[in-house]
Structures are given as structure tokens and as C-alpha cells.
Design a protein around this motif. Structure first.
Motif, PDB file in Angstrom:
ATOM      1  N   SER A 206     -20.110  -0.774 -40.348  1.00 30.20           N
ATOM      2  CA  SER A 206     -19.894  -0.449 -38.949  1.00 30.20           C
ATOM      3  C   SER A 206     -18.517   0.122 -38.723  1.00 30.20           C
ATOM      4  O   SER A 206     -17.518  -0.488 -39.106  1.00 30.20           O
ATOM      5  CB  SER A 206     -20.068  -1.696 -38.074  1.00 30.20           C
ATOM      6  OG  SER A 206     -19.752  -1.402 -36.737  1.00 30.20           O
ATOM      7  N   SER A 208     -17.399   0.203 -35.970  1.00 29.23           N
ATOM      8  CA  SER A 208     -16.915  -0.582 -34.842  1.00 29.23           C
ATOM      9  C   SER A 208     -16.344  -1.917 -35.277  1.00 29.23           C
ATOM     10  O   SER A 208     -16.212  -2.834 -34.481  1.00 29.23           O
ATOM     11  CB  SER A 208     -18.048  -0.807 -33.832  1.00 29.23           C
ATOM     12  OG  SER A 208     -18.536   0.431 -33.373  1.00 29.23           O
ATOM     13  N   TRP A 210     -15.930  -5.545 -37.621  1.00 28.27           N
ATOM     14  CA  TRP A 210     -16.762  -6.708 -37.914  1.00 28.27           C
ATOM     15  C   TRP A 210     -17.649  -6.468 -39.132  1.00 28.27           C
ATOM     16  O   TRP A 210     -18.849  -6.688 -39.110  1.00 28.27           O
ATOM     17  CB  TRP A 210     -17.613  -7.107 -36.706  1.00 28.27           C
ATOM     18  CG  TRP A 210     -16.784  -7.344 -35.504  1.00 28.27           C
ATOM     19  CD1 TRP A 210     -16.639  -6.525 -34.431  1.00 28.27           C
ATOM     20  CD2 TRP A 210     -15.904  -8.448 -35.274  1.00 28.27           C
ATOM     21  NE1 TRP A 210     -15.755  -7.063 -33.531  1.00 28.27           N
ATOM     22  CE2 TRP A 210     -15.278  -8.238 -34.030  1.00 28.27           C
ATOM     23  CE3 TRP A 210     -15.591  -9.601 -35.984  1.00 28.27           C
ATOM     24  CZ2 TRP A 210     -14.366  -9.134 -33.489  1.00 28.27           C
ATOM     25  CZ3 TRP A 210     -14.683 -10.504 -35.446  1.00 28.27           C
ATOM     26  CH2 TRP A 210     -14.086 -10.263 -34.220  1.00 28.27           C
ATOM     27  N   ASN A 216     -18.078 -12.082 -38.700  1.00 27.27           N
ATOM     28  CA  ASN A 216     -19.427 -12.396 -38.263  1.00 27.27           C
ATOM     29  C   ASN A 216     -19.789 -11.623 -37.012  1.00 27.27           C
ATOM     30  O   ASN A 216     -18.936 -11.309 -36.191  1.00 27.27           O
ATOM     31  CB  ASN A 216     -19.540 -13.903 -37.983  1.00 27.27           C
ATOM     32  CG  ASN A 216     -19.182 -14.723 -39.209  1.00 27.27           C
ATOM     33  OD1 ASN A 216     -19.578 -14.406 -40.311  1.00 27.27           O
ATOM     34  ND2 ASN A 216     -18.390 -15.759 -39.014  1.00 27.27           N
ATOM     35  N   ASN A 217     -21.039 -11.319 -36.875  1.00 22.65           N
ATOM     36  CA  ASN A 217     -21.501 -10.576 -35.701  1.00 22.65           C
ATOM     37  C   ASN A 217     -22.936 -10.977 -35.421  1.00 22.65           C
ATOM     38  O   ASN A 217     -23.578 -11.633 -36.238  1.00 22.65           O
ATOM     39  CB  ASN A 217     -21.389  -9.074 -35.953  1.00 22.65           C
ATOM     40  CG  ASN A 217     -21.327  -8.267 -34.675  1.00 22.65           C
ATOM     41  OD1 ASN A 217     -22.317  -8.149 -33.978  1.00 22.65           O
ATOM     42  ND2 ASN A 217     -20.173  -7.732 -34.368  1.00 22.65           N
ATOM     43  N   THR A 218     -23.432 -10.596 -34.270  1.00 21.91           N
ATOM     44  CA  THR A 218     -24.796 -10.964 -33.912  1.00 21.91           C
ATOM     45  C   THR A 218     -25.810  -9.908 -34.290  1.00 21.91           C
ATOM     46  O   THR A 218     -27.017 -10.136 -34.167  1.00 21.91           O
ATOM     47  CB  THR A 218     -24.892 -11.205 -32.392  1.00 21.91           C
ATOM     48  OG1 THR A 218     -24.453 -10.026 -31.711  1.00 21.91           O
ATOM     49  CG2 THR A 218     -24.036 -12.386 -31.983  1.00 21.91           C
TER      50      THR A 218
ATOM     51  N   GLU B  42     -22.470   6.592 -37.880  1.00 19.00           N
ATOM     52  CA  GLU B  42     -22.191   5.893 -36.637  1.00 19.00           C
ATOM     53  C   GLU B  42     -20.889   6.390 -36.053  1.00 19.00           C
ATOM     54  O   GLU B  42     -19.916   6.590 -36.749  1.00 19.00           O
ATOM     55  CB  GLU B  42     -22.107   4.387 -36.891  1.00 19.00           C
ATOM     56  CG  GLU B  42     -21.766   3.548 -35.681  1.00 19.00           C
ATOM     57  CD  GLU B  42     -21.511   2.097 -36.047  1.00 19.00           C
ATOM     58  OE1 GLU B  42     -21.719   1.739 -37.198  1.00 19.00           O
ATOM     59  OE2 GLU B  42     -21.091   1.341 -35.172  1.00 19.00           O
ATOM     60  N   SER B  43     -20.883   6.548 -34.746  1.00 17.76           N
ATOM     61  CA  SER B  43     -19.685   7.043 -34.082  1.00 17.76           C
ATOM     62  C   SER B  43     -18.546   6.044 -34.235  1.00 17.76           C
ATOM     63  O   SER B  43     -18.752   4.839 -34.208  1.00 17.76           O
ATOM     64  CB  SER B  43     -19.965   7.256 -32.597  1.00 17.76           C
ATOM     65  OG  SER B  43     -18.768   7.508 -31.901  1.00 17.76           O
ATOM     66  N   VAL B  44     -17.340   6.563 -34.393  1.00 17.69           N
ATOM     67  CA  VAL B  44     -16.185   5.691 -34.481  1.00 17.69           C
ATOM     68  C   VAL B  44     -15.666   5.318 -33.106  1.00 17.69           C
ATOM     69  O   VAL B  44     -14.790   4.501 -32.960  1.00 17.69           O
ATOM     70  CB  VAL B  44     -15.040   6.316 -35.297  1.00 17.69           C
ATOM     71  CG1 VAL B  44     -15.491   6.590 -36.691  1.00 17.69           C
ATOM     72  CG2 VAL B  44     -14.517   7.563 -34.635  1.00 17.69           C
ATOM     73  N   VAL B  45     -16.230   5.968 -32.056  1.00 19.47           N
ATOM     74  CA  VAL B  45     -15.729   5.682 -30.717  1.00 19.47           C
ATOM     75  C   VAL B  45     -16.378   4.405 -30.214  1.00 19.47           C
ATOM     76  O   VAL B  45     -17.585   4.267 -30.212  1.00 19.47           O
ATOM     77  CB  VAL B  45     -16.043   6.842 -29.755  1.00 19.47           C
ATOM     78  CG1 VAL B  45     -15.592   6.499 -28.353  1.00 19.47           C
ATOM     79  CG2 VAL B  45     -15.358   8.115 -30.247  1.00 19.47           C
ATOM     80  N   THR B  46     -15.627   3.465 -29.828  1.00 20.32           N
ATOM     81  CA  THR B  46     -16.178   2.226 -29.320  1.00 20.32           C
ATOM     82  C   THR B  46     -15.468   1.847 -28.055  1.00 20.32           C
ATOM     83  O   THR B  46     -14.289   2.139 -27.878  1.00 20.32           O
ATOM     84  CB  THR B  46     -16.032   1.095 -30.352  1.00 20.32           C
ATOM     85  OG1 THR B  46     -16.527  -0.112 -29.782  1.00 20.32           O
ATOM     86  CG2 THR B  46     -14.581   0.874 -30.720  1.00 20.32           C
ATOM     87  N   GLU B  48     -15.278  -1.343 -27.152  1.00 28.57           N
ATOM     88  CA  GLU B  48     -15.068  -2.778 -27.301  1.00 28.57           C
ATOM     89  C   GLU B  48     -13.579  -3.062 -27.254  1.00 28.57           C
ATOM     90  O   GLU B  48     -12.788  -2.394 -27.918  1.00 28.57           O
ATOM     91  CB  GLU B  48     -15.638  -3.267 -28.637  1.00 28.57           C
ATOM     92  CG  GLU B  48     -17.120  -3.576 -28.616  1.00 28.57           C
ATOM     93  CD  GLU B  48     -17.541  -4.333 -29.860  1.00 28.57           C
ATOM     94  OE1 GLU B  48     -18.440  -5.169 -29.771  1.00 28.57           O
ATOM     95  OE2 GLU B  48     -16.950  -4.095 -30.922  1.00 28.57           O
ATOM     96  N   ILE B  86     -17.188 -14.537 -30.491  1.00 28.25           N
ATOM     97  CA  ILE B  86     -16.449 -13.366 -30.947  1.00 28.25           C
ATOM     98  C   ILE B  86     -15.629 -12.860 -29.768  1.00 28.25           C
ATOM     99  O   ILE B  86     -16.190 -12.454 -28.756  1.00 28.25           O
ATOM    100  CB  ILE B  86     -17.399 -12.264 -31.464  1.00 28.25           C
ATOM    101  CG1 ILE B  86     -18.204 -12.799 -32.645  1.00 28.25           C
ATOM    102  CG2 ILE B  86     -16.620 -11.022 -31.860  1.00 28.25           C
ATOM    103  CD1 ILE B  86     -19.281 -11.873 -33.137  1.00 28.25           C
TER     104      ILE B  86
END
Lengths: 261, 120
Positions: A206, A208, A210, A216-218, B42-46, B48, B86
Motif C-alpha cells: 500500500s 498509503s 501500514w 496492522n490494518n483492517t 495504487e495512487s500515492v495520494v491519500t 489520511e 489505528i
């Protein structure tokens, strides 16, 4: 020539397949007023601001990626040997990295022209350490691949570090994401053969974040792989940042195999 | 085509950049690869951010108003936030968006502030 660690005979236990202990940095810069600015003396540069306090000491010797025609030159894009003297200053030299285990260059040749102007960092994915080979059958049918990375960067944008086959159009083997909130860290991501040379499961892949041991992730993220390890697999490690001030920096990595019958 | 390769020359790079977006470019010394469609990674833009960063987007007065609220939905959201496994907030998560909207409905923050809080 591709690097083979070790020779292609089946080696039980663990083997180091590839490694780099020299930092690779995508030099930050927006081409206008932030990031890297060349000061008019060979490859000397300053940064408008440090991308992370203390980074200069860690990058006293590194390879920095600069896009084509940087600093007003006609030099090609590439990984140039760079020595930071502080968090916000350093020198880019003419020696470049092309392939294999990264090493300190034997010489440090000043850039032949006086570079000026602001650098513009790419936000594309960039191939970094390359020329490695995962030897055929190094994993066996039930082995593991371990990708250990260390990285730093700025809190601007997000960064990704990927292990890929040389056919970059293939799905990445591993993706390690470094978020705005976590540009500094280490990650250990894994890939296992499921009693097969082609059926594989991996850590979360990912951009993003994690992904890796302890993270850990869901949700699942691109964890089925199918590249064939019964044949030699040429490998490359790539870097990317979503912002030209992201300063993606792979401090080092190790790729290890554990053979399994 | 979902995958194209261009030489790493001035003309090649221009052609790669001219490929219609969305696209993902991989730069190599020898060539540039352009991935489109389902071949894009997958895009690196998040969007979060950490829960701490999310907290810091509110003013002190807004935070006080939120924790002082007797609204059941807000209490529920605060409880979930406080025990989140998290410590990350997805600014596009529907529950997050709805809760921030609830704050506007209750008059605890203004609509422009809600927009700012949920911005990138």
C-alpha cells in the motif's frame, strides 16, 4: 552485468539477494522558491529549508536524483553522487550510479559547468538501485522473500518505495508507503511462496502506508502475487513522492530469501 | 494501450508526458514507462491524517464546544475516536464527513470551518 547473490545453486537457509547501504534521495525542489537551488559554482547547492532536521549528517554521501537539464545544464537525468555539508547545503558531483550494489565513487569530479537556478523534482516513480537478480529457485516452493527498508523524508506529500521486477509494468512485488505523518521509519515486508513457484502471498502492498511487520490494518491491499520464481527474476527498487518537496529518501535496503522445499 | 514505453530523450519524455491522464510514469535511465488504466499502481495520494493532526484542525473554542455537547451522535463519535485502534483519520470516510456535518447542524462549527477541517 546483473548482480547474483549468491550463485544460482540452491542455498538452504537465508541468502542476501540485494542490498544498498548508500542513501538514494529524490532531491526536493519546486523549480521556483523551495527546495534545492544551485548557487553558481559547479554543483554547489543550498536548500531553502531542511526537509528534516538532522538529515544533512545522514546524507554526507548519497546519490541524489536530478531531472534532465538540472541547474541550467544539458546534463541527463540520473543519480548523482552528492555530499551534504549541512541540512541545507551540499555539492553534487559528476559521478553517477547506474547499476549494481551502490558504492562510494572512487573519485569526486566537480560538475564541469556552473549550475544555477532551482531544481524541479519529479513526482514520477523513479528507478533506483537496480541490476539485481533473484536467482531461479532461490525461494523453492515454500520460501520467503524479505524486503527491509529504511527511509526518511519531509512531512510534505507521501512517498513510496517499491520492489519491482525489471518489467516495470508488472504489479510491484512489494510497496512500502510513507505518509505525511510518518516520513521517517523502517519497514520489513514479506512475500511467501504457497507451495508453488507462482502462487504467492505478501504483506500489505500500500502506498498509503501500514504495510510490513508490526503494521496492522483492517483491509487487505494487493497481497496476491504471481511472478514466477522458478526462473531468474531481474529486480529494481523504485522511489516516488507525490509532492516535489516530498524528498523521498531510501536510506538503505536489504532483500533476503529463505529457501523452503 | 495500458502500458507504453518511450525513450529517455527530450522527444520521448515529451511524448510520455503527453499521454492522457490519469497515468503513472516510471522513469528509468534507459526509458520512461507509462501505465494507464488498470495497470496503474495504487495512487500515492491519500487523505489520511493522524488523529492528532485532525484534532489540531479545530480551534480551542471548537474543541471545547464539541466535548461539552450533549448530542448523542457527537458523544458516540468522540468515544469511537478515543479508542481508535489505528490513530488515523480518513477525511473521505463517510462517518467522518457525517460527524463533521453534524457539528455544523448543531452550530458547534460553521460550514466554512467544516470545509476547512475536511480539506487536504
Amino acid at each position: 552485468m546483473a548482480i547474483r547473490y549468491p550463485d544460482k545453486a540452491v542455498i538452504s537457509g537465508q541468502s542476501v539477494i540485494a542490498k544498498s547501504n548508500i542513501p538514494f534521495l529524490i532531491m526536493p525542489g519546486d523549480g521556483a522558491a523551495n527546495g534545492c537551488q544551485f548557487t553558481g559554482t559547479a554543483g554547489a547547492f543550498t536548500l531553502a529549508a531542511t526537509f528534516n532536521t538532522g538529515s544533512g549528517a545522514m546524507l554526507a554521501g548519497c546519490y541524489a536524483y536530478l531531472s534532465a537539464s538540472f541547474g541550467g545544464s544539458e546534463l541527463p537525468a540520473g543519480w548523482y553522487w552528492t555530499e551534504f555539508s549541512s541540512d541545507t547545503a551540499g555539492i553534487v558531483y559528476a559521478e553517477t550510479y547506474t547499476s549494481g550494489t551502490p558504492r562510494r565513487p572512487a573519485t569526486k569530479t566537480p560538475i564541469s559547468v556552473n549550475l544555477t537556478g532551482w531544481a524541479t523534482a519529479t513526482t514520477n516513480e523513479v528507478a533506483g538501485p537496480t541490476g539485481f537478480v533473484l536467482p531461479s529457485n532461490a525461494l523453492g516452493k515454500n520460501g520467503w522473500l524479505e524486503f527491509l527498508t529504511a527511509y526518511i523524508g519531509s512531512i510534505t506529500g507521501t512517498r513510496s518505495y517499491r520492489l519491482r521486477t525489471n518489467n516495470v509494468a508488472d504489479v510491484p512485488i512489494m510497496t512500502v508507503g510513507s505518509l505525511t505523518s510518518g516520513p521517517v521509519g523502517n519497514s520489513l515486508t514479506l512475500c511467501q511462496n504457497v507451495d508453488s513457484h507462482t502462487v504467492k502471498l505478501s504483506s500489505r502492498n500500500s502506498a498509503s502506508g501500514w504495510s510490513g511487520v508490526g503494521q496492522n490494518n483492517t483491509t487487505l491491499a494487493s497481497q496476491n502475487k504471481s511472478f514466477d520464481t522458478s526462473v531468474d527474476v531481474p529486480l529494481v527498487v523504485t522511489l516516488s513522492n507525490s509532492s516535489n518537496l516530498g524528498a523521498a529518501c531510501l536510506l538503505g535496503f536489504t532483500l533476503k530469501t529463505t529457501y523452503g522445499d | 494501450m495500458a502500458r507504453q514505453t518511450f525513450p529517455n530523450t527530450v522527444e520521448g519524455r515529451a511524448a510520455a508526458n503527453a499521454v492522457a491522464s490519469p497515468k503513472h510514469i516510471i522513469e528509468r535511465l534507459s526509458d520512461w514507462g507509462v501505465l494507464t488504466g488498470t495497470d496503474m499502481p495504487e495512487s500515492v495520494v491519500t487523505r489520511e491524517i493522524t488523529t492528532e493532526e485532525f484534532r489540531d484542525r479545530f480551534t480551542a473554542a471548537e474543541l471545547l464546544a464539541v466535548v461539552s455537547s450533549d448530542d448523542a451522535a457527537i458523544k458516540y463519535a468522540l468515544l469511537k475516536l478515543s479508542i481508535k485502534a489505528i490513530p488515523m483519520i480518513d477525511l473521505d470516510n463517510q462517518e467522518v464527513v457525517a460527524t463533521v456535518g453534524r457539528l455544523v447542524t448543531l452550530g458547534l462549527i460553521t460550514a466554512p470551518r467544516a470545509t476547512a477541517i475536511l480539506s487536504s
